[in-house]
Design a protein around this motif. Structure first.
Motif, PDB file in Angstrom:
ATOM      1  N   ILE A  60     -33.528  -1.531 111.260  1.00 56.63           N
ATOM      2  CA  ILE A  60     -34.003  -1.947 110.010  1.00 56.63           C
ATOM      3  C   ILE A  60     -35.152  -1.171 109.699  1.00 56.63           C
ATOM      4  O   ILE A  60     -35.833  -0.796 110.374  1.00 56.63           O
ATOM      5  CB  ILE A  60     -34.485  -3.525 110.270  1.00 56.63           C
ATOM      6  N   TYR A  61     -34.996  -0.817 108.539  1.00 59.82           N
ATOM      7  CA  TYR A  61     -35.912  -0.234 107.710  1.00 59.82           C
ATOM      8  C   TYR A  61     -37.104  -1.296 107.283  1.00 59.82           C
ATOM      9  O   TYR A  61     -36.535  -1.528 105.874  1.00 59.82           O
ATOM     10  CB  TYR A  61     -35.600   0.927 106.656  1.00 59.82           C
ATOM     11  N   GLY A  62     -38.146  -1.292 107.703  1.00 57.80           N
ATOM     12  CA  GLY A  62     -38.990  -2.676 107.162  1.00 57.80           C
ATOM     13  C   GLY A  62     -40.113  -2.227 106.430  1.00 57.80           C
ATOM     14  O   GLY A  62     -40.801  -3.068 106.030  1.00 57.80           O
ATOM     15  N   PHE A  63     -40.835  -0.989 106.435  1.00 56.68           N
ATOM     16  CA  PHE A  63     -42.076  -0.887 106.080  1.00 56.68           C
ATOM     17  C   PHE A  63     -42.207   0.858 105.339  1.00 56.68           C
ATOM     18  O   PHE A  63     -42.490   1.652 106.107  1.00 56.68           O
ATOM     19  CB  PHE A  63     -43.095  -1.099 106.750  1.00 56.68           C
ATOM     20  N   SER A  64     -41.790   0.971 104.152  1.00 56.54           N
ATOM     21  CA  SER A  64     -41.456   2.179 103.715  1.00 56.54           C
ATOM     22  C   SER A  64     -42.863   2.735 103.181  1.00 56.54           C
ATOM     23  O   SER A  64     -43.938   1.942 103.150  1.00 56.54           O
ATOM     24  CB  SER A  64     -40.637   2.390 102.507  1.00 56.54           C
ATOM     25  N   LEU A  65     -43.221   3.857 102.981  1.00 58.74           N
ATOM     26  CA  LEU A  65     -44.273   4.366 102.396  1.00 58.74           C
ATOM     27  C   LEU A  65     -44.787   3.788 101.175  1.00 58.74           C
ATOM     28  O   LEU A  65     -46.071   3.491 100.749  1.00 58.74           O
ATOM     29  CB  LEU A  65     -44.364   6.207 102.407  1.00 58.74           C
ATOM     30  N   GLN A  66     -43.672   3.580 100.329  1.00 56.10           N
ATOM     31  CA  GLN A  66     -44.012   3.087  98.987  1.00 56.10           C
ATOM     32  C   GLN A  66     -44.616   1.412  99.186  1.00 56.10           C
ATOM     33  O   GLN A  66     -45.471   1.058  98.155  1.00 56.10           O
ATOM     34  CB  GLN A  66     -42.596   2.831  98.367  1.00 56.10           C
ATOM     35  N   ASN A  67     -44.589   0.889 100.448  1.00 57.80           N
ATOM     36  CA  ASN A  67     -45.004  -0.480 100.506  1.00 57.80           C
ATOM     37  C   ASN A  67     -46.424  -0.574 100.485  1.00 57.80           C
ATOM     38  O   ASN A  67     -47.203  -1.508 100.335  1.00 57.80           O
ATOM     39  CB  ASN A  67     -44.581  -1.030 101.729  1.00 57.80           C
ATOM     40  N   PHE A  68     -47.064   0.927 100.676  1.00 62.39           N
ATOM     41  CA  PHE A  68     -48.685   0.773 100.620  1.00 62.39           C
ATOM     42  C   PHE A  68     -49.134   0.844  99.368  1.00 62.39           C
ATOM     43  O   PHE A  68     -50.336   0.833  99.103  1.00 62.39           O
ATOM     44  CB  PHE A  68     -49.111   2.308 101.321  1.00 62.39           C
TER      45      PHE A  68
END
Length: 163
Positions: A60-68
């Protein structure tokens, strides 16, 4: 149904991008943190069903840099959710033991505090012997960042050696 589906299914690795929990929460008129929690429970269902079908790995890809770009409150709620669901006797702990699920963390987790990184390391250690299914949890990913890192790495090495 599973006994019928198993021979037809030849998937060894399933990759998922976890997305839409906030939109779901908004649609259902619930708090974003509740949407994330419902997404977590759905993920556990997917992993368990996948293991029953013989899938060996779920990534799973769960926390991308865009989530910041999210509010500090929402990021804090997400991190607190990780802590609450990850300790001894937690939902994740019970799930990994019952399903025999190995958990691995991939990516740059330096954005997390030391306490949370220690929790993640403990989860990896505690589940390292499980072999029914592996869950890879990827964080701090993003296309721009990946390209930039690849270019930095490439520019610091010699591509061609003289004969």
């Amino acid at each position: 149904m599973i006994s019928v589906a198993r021979p037809m299914l030849r998937v060894n690795h399933l990759a998922l991008i976890i997305d839409g929990n906030r939109r779901y929460a908004k649609y259902m008129s619930i708090k974003p943190s509740e949407g994330h929690m419902k997404g977590f429970h759905k993920l556990l269902e997917i992993i368990e069903f996948s293991s029953l079908l013989g899938v060996k790995t779920v990534t799973i890809y769960g926390f991308s840099l865009q989530n910041f770009n999210r509010t500090r409150v929402e990021i804090s709620e997400l991190l607190n959710m990780i802590v609450e669901m990850s300790g001894e006797g937690s939902q994740l702990d019970g799930f990994t033991k019952r399903v025999r699920c190995r958990v691995r963390f991939c990516g740059d987790f330096s954005f997390l505090g030391k306490d949370i990184r220690n929790i993640l390391n403990k989860i990896s250690e505690d589940t390292s012997e499980f072999n029914k299914i592996t869950l890879n949890i990827c964080a701090s990913y993003g296309a721009r960042n990946e390209i930039a890192n690849a270019l930095k790495k490439t520019s610091s090495t010699r591509l061609f050696r003289p004969p």
